[in-house]
Scaffold this motif. Structure first.
Motif, PDB file in Angstrom:
ATOM      1  N   MET A  91       3.241 -19.767  -3.535  1.00 32.46           N
ATOM      2  CA  MET A  91       2.789 -18.374  -3.584  1.00 32.46           C
ATOM      3  C   MET A  91       3.791 -17.423  -2.962  1.00 32.46           C
ATOM      4  O   MET A  91       3.918 -16.276  -3.381  1.00 32.46           O
ATOM      5  CB  MET A  91       1.423 -18.235  -2.929  1.00 32.46           C
ATOM      6  N   THR A  92       4.483 -17.907  -1.944  1.00 26.90           N
ATOM      7  CA  THR A  92       5.471 -17.049  -1.292  1.00 26.90           C
ATOM      8  C   THR A  92       6.586 -16.684  -2.271  1.00 26.90           C
ATOM      9  O   THR A  92       7.134 -15.578  -2.218  1.00 26.90           O
ATOM     10  CB  THR A  92       6.066 -17.796  -0.078  1.00 26.90           C
ATOM     11  N   ILE A 121       6.344 -16.404  -5.576  1.00 22.24           N
ATOM     12  CA  ILE A 121       5.930 -15.703  -6.800  1.00 22.24           C
ATOM     13  C   ILE A 121       6.381 -14.243  -6.862  1.00 22.24           C
ATOM     14  O   ILE A 121       6.891 -13.804  -7.891  1.00 22.24           O
ATOM     15  CB  ILE A 121       4.415 -15.907  -7.026  1.00 22.24           C
ATOM     16  N   PRO A 122       6.259 -13.481  -5.767  1.00 25.46           N
ATOM     17  CA  PRO A 122       6.707 -12.083  -5.870  1.00 25.46           C
ATOM     18  C   PRO A 122       8.221 -11.940  -6.045  1.00 25.46           C
ATOM     19  O   PRO A 122       8.716 -10.833  -6.265  1.00 25.46           O
ATOM     20  CB  PRO A 122       6.256 -11.462  -4.538  1.00 25.46           C
ATOM     21  N   VAL A 140       9.869 -10.911 -10.725  1.00 22.58           N
ATOM     22  CA  VAL A 140       9.157  -9.720 -11.178  1.00 22.58           C
ATOM     23  C   VAL A 140       8.558  -9.913 -12.571  1.00 22.58           C
ATOM     24  O   VAL A 140       7.522  -9.333 -12.910  1.00 22.58           O
ATOM     25  CB  VAL A 140      10.093  -8.490 -11.110  1.00 22.58           C
ATOM     26  N   LEU A 175       6.874 -12.164 -13.736  1.00 18.84           N
ATOM     27  CA  LEU A 175       5.523 -12.734 -13.713  1.00 18.84           C
ATOM     28  C   LEU A 175       4.448 -11.653 -13.667  1.00 18.84           C
ATOM     29  O   LEU A 175       3.271 -11.933 -13.898  1.00 18.84           O
ATOM     30  CB  LEU A 175       5.340 -13.652 -12.491  1.00 18.84           C
ATOM     31  N   PHE A 176       4.849 -10.428 -13.374  1.00 23.13           N
ATOM     32  CA  PHE A 176       3.867  -9.352 -13.218  1.00 23.13           C
ATOM     33  C   PHE A 176       3.789  -8.455 -14.460  1.00 23.13           C
ATOM     34  O   PHE A 176       3.013  -7.525 -14.516  1.00 23.13           O
ATOM     35  CB  PHE A 176       4.160  -8.561 -11.942  1.00 23.13           C
ATOM     36  N   PRO A 188       0.781 -14.630 -12.794  1.00 23.95           N
ATOM     37  CA  PRO A 188       1.064 -15.228 -11.474  1.00 23.95           C
ATOM     38  C   PRO A 188       0.233 -16.487 -11.227  1.00 23.95           C
ATOM     39  O   PRO A 188       0.728 -17.444 -10.614  1.00 23.95           O
ATOM     40  CB  PRO A 188       0.691 -14.108 -10.488  1.00 23.95           C
ATOM     41  N   PHE A 244       6.636  -2.455 -10.330  1.00 21.93           N
ATOM     42  CA  PHE A 244       5.575  -3.318  -9.800  1.00 21.93           C
ATOM     43  C   PHE A 244       5.645  -3.355  -8.268  1.00 21.93           C
ATOM     44  O   PHE A 244       6.716  -3.564  -7.688  1.00 21.93           O
ATOM     45  CB  PHE A 244       5.674  -4.731 -10.384  1.00 21.93           C
ATOM     46  N   LEU A 303       5.763  -4.969  -5.616  1.00 20.13           N
ATOM     47  CA  LEU A 303       5.925  -6.309  -5.033  1.00 20.13           C
ATOM     48  C   LEU A 303       6.091  -6.272  -3.519  1.00 20.13           C
ATOM     49  O   LEU A 303       5.704  -7.219  -2.830  1.00 20.13           O
ATOM     50  CB  LEU A 303       7.097  -7.038  -5.701  1.00 20.13           C
ATOM     51  N   SER A 348       0.002  -3.952 -12.069  1.00 26.72           N
ATOM     52  CA  SER A 348       0.760  -4.945 -12.831  1.00 26.72           C
ATOM     53  C   SER A 348      -0.108  -5.491 -13.946  1.00 26.72           C
ATOM     54  O   SER A 348      -1.247  -5.912 -13.697  1.00 26.72           O
ATOM     55  CB  SER A 348       1.183  -6.083 -11.900  1.00 26.72           C
ATOM     56  N   GLY A 350       0.491  -8.234 -15.637  1.00 26.56           N
ATOM     57  CA  GLY A 350       0.457  -9.696 -15.572  1.00 26.56           C
ATOM     58  C   GLY A 350      -0.739 -10.213 -14.794  1.00 26.56           C
ATOM     59  O   GLY A 350      -1.227 -11.312 -15.048  1.00 26.56           O
TER      60      GLY A 350
END
Lengths: 390, 390
Positions: free
Chosen positions: A49-50, A52-53, A56, A58-59, A261, B40, B42, B229, B231
């Protein structure tokens, strides 16, 4: 605004009531099909999870079929052949819903075992399909009844949960698997194989999936709710390309695509070297609980109660002498136990009286307490309601 | 397996083809309705996401209505009255789909402006509703035509995008808003107000939502795809409690509930003190791009092209002299620009020839280049195809 016909016809859901009552901390719930929260693989997920951001893309909007790298991973994992395809869904419940919408007009016929999974009945009711029921034996669907049904009713599809069935926990024997595939091929009935519990095996050997005997005549649903986390809402449907393309068209209208995500989170989990060990650990935990519950339930044989042994999954089906199972479930709630009465799992005629008991969400001592309370209720009812029917 | 009737009837989607072609890096895409990835949030999301695995309950099954703290936050944010309710959906597209399924039987009538949002046509087609079209003026729906339609056709609902319409960018005037609400009340037509672009206002003052003039006769759809976002797939529907309860029943069959960790991510975003500033920054960025595109497009007036000024949203509607807009879109693709031809936005008779141009996903110099290429195509077509119809 007037409701649509299928929504107007929806029965008020008893199971919703039971589950609401089950959230009372004084109630021991054996009602839901909930995994134990302690099994969620958060240690694996944290670093995933850390990261994922950091990506970009993915969003942004994603493809309806699913996040590319996840689609690729799942295609390899499940050995999806070239002329087949898969679709990532918002839980396998969505896969079922998409199948019903893509292939069923009102009055089209779908066969199910009786009893059967509530969520499947719900989606086929929503498209006003006709649900035909075939009794379930200890080895799977009653094959004679199934063939008569296929031959005389010409249904479009047969929905089954061959591994650790919900609600009964029954797994189909190898002979039954072969025969069902043979019948599907012979009568051109599509097999819808729902396999949410398949990976939760804690003893015995896995049998081949039924769809492996009739792959071009099958749609397969898999879920990550039981082995990863239900809150993520991740499932996958696979089958012949043209059929999955139809599902993709409907999904585009339904929600465009599933959360990207979350798809990346699932991929991170599945690719993690510890994931298989995680699933094995979950199964071990559930085996211990199952054994505790099965042992406690054996004390209820004096009241005419029976269970079948299971090698995995989440449920035990406790058959009872003929009684009003709804009334019994309310009596049990009064005594602080939630369980689901058999009646709700039948679309038509009710079968043998029973309770569905979940063994994955309560600790061993709660399971034992629940059975003791159940026994006291059965005692108070005997010989009239609970045992009286014999 | 034979497809269901609505899926059999689905047209092959030209927009899918265009969007697929638009992913070619040599193509400048003004086709999709994509936000710029750089917007986004983030930085805000990163710490939010780190905390999510600390709350194990986010990974369990959740309520169909939505994650409790998010439902509470949104209820306050949108001042949802006590006798109303809201439902968190897997993108606002799902909200639309649930509305169609909960309230529309085949042949039930839904009114839309023409042109209209493709995804809305799709869900009403899927339930085989009858789509009635009312022309759009520069101030919103043609009110006379709308009243005639309401009076003679007795439709169930009217679907509208009053703020920065997709595809035209039109915003309804205050007088139109009042009048539409009045007509909905007078003829007992439900207003379905879709407001995905409402927060993307970069100039002028916000007008009241149309549903604020007929709240008990309205269902309101909001989206977090444009301001947070896409996504994530997060949207929300609100309206009278009984109606939202019907949507919840259908959603239970559709996907049980939306992903809980994603709902928690959205809550973290919305509660963050910098979120409003983030939305303002996004709008500012889009204003700059809109101004560049609008200025460049003014050079096309010589070819009989026109645009209307807009104060927000994502689209400009470039009207053209009568031509085959599908053929034009393919010509443009050959020249490396993707744009969506007006024909796809009509369910029935095609209106004035036009192109939908998105200004949020391409940089200012790409926008200018796109218009130059567009001009060269128009030049090559004149006076035959593009300008010939006048």
């Amino acid at each position: 605004m007037k409701l649509s016909t299928p929504v107007l016809r929806m029965k008020s859901s008893f199971i919703r009531e039971i589950l609401a009552a089950a959230s009372d901390p004084n109630v021991i719930s054996l009602a839901g099909g909930l995994p134990d929260e302690k099994t969620f693989p958060l240690d694996i997920l944290k670093p995933v999870m850390t990261k994922i951001p950091e990506d970009v893309s993915l969003f942004q909007y994603g493809p309806t079929q699913g996040y590319g790298p996840l689609v690729k991973h799942l295609t390899a994992r499940y050995e999806v052949p070239n002329h087949h395809k898969l679709l990532v869904t918002t839980g396998s419940q969505q896969g079922l819903d998409l199948i019903a919408r893509a292939f069923f007009d009102p009055e089209d016929k779908i066969v199910m075992e009786a009893p059967s999974y509530l969520g499947a009945m719900q989606v086929f009711d929503l498209v006003q399909a006709r649900i035909l029921e075939v009794p379930q034996t200890d080895e799977g669907p009653d094959l004679e009844a199934l063939e008569v049904c296929f031959a005389t009713q010409r249904p479009k599809a047969f929905y089954g949960v061959p591994d650790f069935h919900n609600p009964t926990g029954v797994s189909w024997s190898l002979a039954t698997r072969h025969k069902v595939a043979e019948l599907c091929l012979a009568y051109q009935v599509t097999l819808i194989e729902d396999a949410p519990y398949r990976d939760l095996r804690f003893s015995g050997d896995a049998l081949p999936m039924v769809s492996s005997f009739c792959p071009d005549q099958s749609l397969v649903l898999r879920s990550f709710s039981k082995i990863a986390s239900p809150g993520l809402r991740m499932g996958v449907v696979s089958g012949p390309e043209a059929w999955v393309d139809a599902l993709i068209k409907v999904k585009q209208g339904a929600d465009l695509h599933s959360s990207v995500p979350v798809q990346a989170m699932l991929l991170g989990l599945l690719e993690h070297p510890d994931f298989d060990a995680h699933v094995a650990k979950v199964s071990d935990l559930y085996q211990g609980r199952y054994q505790v519950l099965a042992k406690a339930l054996s004390a209820l044989e004096d009241y005419g109660c029976r269970t079948l042994p299971t090698q995995g999954g989440m449920f035990v089906w406790l058959t009872l002498p003929d009684c009003d199972t709804m009334a019994l479930a309310y009596r049990l709630l009064d005594q602080g136990i939630a369980a689901v009465p058999s009646d709700v799992f039948y679309s038509g005629d009710k079968g043998q009286s029973a309770l569905r008991l979940n063994f994955t969400n309560a600790t061993p001592d709660k399971l034992e307490q629940a059975v003791m309370r159940l026994e006291s209720v059965l005692k108070s009812l005997a010989p009239k309601a609970a045992v009286g029917g014999e």
